[in-house]
Design an enzyme around this catalytic site. Structure first.
Site, PDB file in Angstrom:
ATOM      1  N   ASN A  22       0.807  -1.224   0.000  1.00 37.98           N
ATOM      2  CA  ASN A  22       0.000   0.000   0.000  1.00 37.98           C
ATOM      3  C   ASN A  22       0.837   1.270   0.000  1.00 37.98           C
ATOM      4  O   ASN A  22       0.533   2.222  -0.730  1.00 37.98           O
ATOM      5  CB  ASN A  22      -0.935   0.016   1.215  1.00 37.98           C
ATOM      6  CG  ASN A  22      -2.106  -0.926   1.056  1.00 37.98           C
ATOM      7  OD1 ASN A  22      -2.508  -1.253  -0.053  1.00 37.98           O
ATOM      8  ND2 ASN A  22      -2.667  -1.375   2.171  1.00 37.98           N
ATOM      9  N   ASP A  49      10.112  -6.281  -4.610  1.00 40.70           N
ATOM     10  CA  ASP A  49       9.219  -6.955  -3.672  1.00 40.70           C
ATOM     11  C   ASP A  49       9.494  -8.446  -3.738  1.00 40.70           C
ATOM     12  O   ASP A  49      10.333  -8.908  -4.523  1.00 40.70           O
ATOM     13  CB  ASP A  49       7.748  -6.635  -3.957  1.00 40.70           C
ATOM     14  CG  ASP A  49       6.940  -6.492  -2.658  1.00 40.70           C
ATOM     15  OD1 ASP A  49       7.055  -7.405  -1.808  1.00 40.70           O
ATOM     16  OD2 ASP A  49       6.225  -5.495  -2.496  1.00 40.70           O
ATOM     17  N   GLY A  96       9.103  -5.159   4.864  1.00 41.12           N
ATOM     18  CA  GLY A  96       9.459  -5.733   6.150  1.00 41.12           C
ATOM     19  C   GLY A  96       8.419  -6.765   6.534  1.00 41.12           C
ATOM     20  O   GLY A  96       7.448  -6.988   5.803  1.00 41.12           O
ATOM     21  N   ARG A 105       7.377 -10.453  20.161  1.00 34.15           N
ATOM     22  CA  ARG A 105       8.240  -9.411  19.612  1.00 34.15           C
ATOM     23  C   ARG A 105       9.516 -10.001  19.019  1.00 34.15           C
ATOM     24  O   ARG A 105       9.987  -9.555  17.972  1.00 34.15           O
ATOM     25  CB  ARG A 105       8.623  -8.399  20.706  1.00 34.15           C
ATOM     26  CG  ARG A 105       7.586  -7.344  20.961  1.00 34.15           C
ATOM     27  CD  ARG A 105       8.041  -6.378  22.050  1.00 34.15           C
ATOM     28  NE  ARG A 105       9.075  -5.480  21.579  1.00 34.15           N
ATOM     29  CZ  ARG A 105      10.144  -5.120  22.285  1.00 34.15           C
ATOM     30  NH1 ARG A 105      10.336  -5.613  23.490  1.00 34.15           N
ATOM     31  NH2 ARG A 105      11.023  -4.271  21.796  1.00 34.15           N
ATOM     32  N   ASN A 138       8.557  -0.996  10.064  1.00 31.72           N
ATOM     33  CA  ASN A 138       8.737  -1.144  11.512  1.00 31.72           C
ATOM     34  C   ASN A 138       9.364  -2.488  11.879  1.00 31.72           C
ATOM     35  O   ASN A 138       9.150  -3.476  11.177  1.00 31.72           O
ATOM     36  CB  ASN A 138       7.380  -1.002  12.209  1.00 31.72           C
ATOM     37  CG  ASN A 138       6.876   0.419  12.151  1.00 31.72           C
ATOM     38  OD1 ASN A 138       7.649   1.350  12.284  1.00 31.72           O
ATOM     39  ND2 ASN A 138       5.581   0.592  11.931  1.00 31.72           N
ATOM     40  N   ARG A 169       1.885  14.423  12.061  1.00 33.42           N
ATOM     41  CA  ARG A 169       0.683  14.200  12.879  1.00 33.42           C
ATOM     42  C   ARG A 169       0.611  15.212  14.022  1.00 33.42           C
ATOM     43  O   ARG A 169      -0.469  15.729  14.347  1.00 33.42           O
ATOM     44  CB  ARG A 169       0.693  12.776  13.436  1.00 33.42           C
ATOM     45  CG  ARG A 169       0.372  11.699  12.404  1.00 33.42           C
ATOM     46  CD  ARG A 169       0.709  10.322  12.922  1.00 33.42           C
ATOM     47  NE  ARG A 169       0.197   9.271  12.037  1.00 33.42           N
ATOM     48  CZ  ARG A 169       0.594   8.008  12.071  1.00 33.42           C
ATOM     49  NH1 ARG A 169       1.515   7.628  12.963  1.00 33.42           N
ATOM     50  NH2 ARG A 169       0.079   7.112  11.243  1.00 33.42           N
ATOM     51  N   HIS A 194      10.035   5.352  16.854  1.00 29.62           N
ATOM     52  CA  HIS A 194       8.754   5.380  16.138  1.00 29.62           C
ATOM     53  C   HIS A 194       7.888   4.279  16.745  1.00 29.62           C
ATOM     54  O   HIS A 194       7.745   3.188  16.207  1.00 29.62           O
ATOM     55  CB  HIS A 194       8.959   5.160  14.642  1.00 29.62           C
ATOM     56  CG  HIS A 194       7.669   5.078  13.885  1.00 29.62           C
ATOM     57  ND1 HIS A 194       6.782   6.126  13.827  1.00 29.62           N
ATOM     58  CD2 HIS A 194       7.113   4.075  13.173  1.00 29.62           C
ATOM     59  CE1 HIS A 194       5.731   5.767  13.105  1.00 29.62           C
ATOM     60  NE2 HIS A 194       5.913   4.522  12.699  1.00 29.62           N
ATOM     61  N   SER A 249      -1.642   3.122   7.939  1.00 31.93           N
ATOM     62  CA  SER A 249      -1.502   4.374   7.186  1.00 31.93           C
ATOM     63  C   SER A 249      -0.693   4.134   5.918  1.00 31.93           C
ATOM     64  O   SER A 249       0.356   3.494   5.958  1.00 31.93           O
ATOM     65  CB  SER A 249      -0.793   5.426   8.042  1.00 31.93           C
ATOM     66  OG  SER A 249      -1.473   5.648   9.253  1.00 31.93           O
TER      67      SER A 249
END
Length: 339
Positions: A22, A49, A96, A105, A138, A169, A194, A249
């Site tokens: 996206n 990709d 990612g 995590r 991320n 933001r 972030h 987003s």
């Protein structure tokens, strides 16, 4: 007689990883239209990709060609990381492994470590010597750290991560609070990671008024809002978009990435700073070696951390909290590498 003003610049090669997703789909036409590098800078886009996304990747290439962007001098769409990295000048790393419900995590970190180690090695060998990198995926700060580890010939000042979306933001929330154009607000700071520990700091922010720039805190008199709801709203905005849209987003992230690169290459306006995730040099007591968001000014392709800003006790605590989280992420990433 030759008109020197009409001599076209050489194309810049821009790599987008995760280009079929996206954010990749949103950012590619922005770049091709000149939003990122200016209206007179031609470019060749390299789109990378994974193999399962190859059909979607080819569709992105077709749409770019069909748009007939004058600045776009070529498109390379590939699932081969070596071909993708060949001679690139700018890298926007969107690809990612996202965290899926139920994943620990460390599981997410280990998958991203593998991805970024491989891509760092390819950039190390095949990218241009002056390659500049923006990590979006991320955990962005720690992914950038892994990239730095495995692409040692890329100067550490050329490896950054995206906190401009958080910065934008924050500007938007403040403009909405004051009912002013977002362009009237400047010099907020996003410190740290972030993540939900990021600290949007308004202590040095100003607002343009008819009588000149005024400190934001003179105009937003509800300081309790600034220390509580505002911070949480910025920290949780990505999650709010995800809940509302059922996807993360996309075009706001793409736009922020363009803002980041544009300011880095073309310079920040005089008297204005922006937030960028960069390798700490120990400024403001942040441990060296972490990739941490600081206020920076940019000129001629270089950034510099803004120095000499006063830090109150509240800010110090928030900044240190985010630094601790980044140190934990670093340790977790290195444990996945067995470094």
């Amino acid at each position: 007689m030759c008109n020197l003003l009409n001599i076209e610049k050489d194309p810049i090669r821009v790599l987008i990883t995760g280009a079929a997703g996206n954010i990749g789909y949103a950012i590619a036409p922005m770049i091709a239209r000149g939003i990122m590098l200016g209206p007179d800078q031609p470019m060749i886009l390299h789109l990378l990709d994974i193999e399962p996304a190859s059909s979607s990747l080819e569709a992105v290439k077709m749409e770019l060609q069909d748009s007939a962007f004058p600045l776009l001098k070529g498109v390379i769409a590939t699932t081969n990381v070596v071909e993708a990295c060949k001679d690139v000048n700018i890298v926007i790393m969107i690809g990612g492994f996202p965290r899926i419900a139920g994943m620990e995590r460390k599981d997410v970190m280990s998958k991203n470590v593998v991805i970024y180690k491989a891509q760092a090695s390819a950039l190390e060998r095949y990218a241009s010597d002056d390659c500049k990198v923006l990590v979006v995926a991320n955990p962005a700060n720690t992914n950038a750290l892994i990239l730095k580890e495995f692409a040692p010939s890329i100067p550490e000042e050329n490896i950054t991560c995206l906190t401009r979306l958080d910065h934008n933001r924050a500007l938007a929330q403040l403009a909405d609070k004051l009912s002013v154009p977002v362009s009237s607000v400047k010099n907020v700071i996003v410190w740290g990671n972030h993540s939900s520990t990021q600290y949007p700091d308004t202590n040095h922010a100003t607002v343009s008024t008819k009588t000149g720039d005024r400190p934001l805190k003179e105009l937003v008199t509800d300081h309790n809002w600034l220390k509580n709801e505002f911070i949480v709203e910025v920290q949780q905005r990505g999650a709010a978009v995800l809940r509302a849209r059922k996807q993360s987003s996309a075009f706001s992230a793409a736009g922020a990435a363009c803002d980041h690169i544009r300011d880095w290459f073309l310079g920040t306006p005089k008297g204005t700073w922006v937030s960028m995730g960069v390798c700490s040099d120990g400024s403001y007591g942040i441990p060296p070696g972490l990739v941490y968001s600081f206020p920076v000014i940019c000129e001629k392709g270089s950034w510099k951390i803004v120095q000499g800003l006063s830090i109150d006790e509240f800010s110090r605590e928030k900044m240190d909290d985010s630094a601790r989280e980044l140190a934990e992420e670093k340790d977790l990433a290195y444990s996945c590498l067995n470094v």
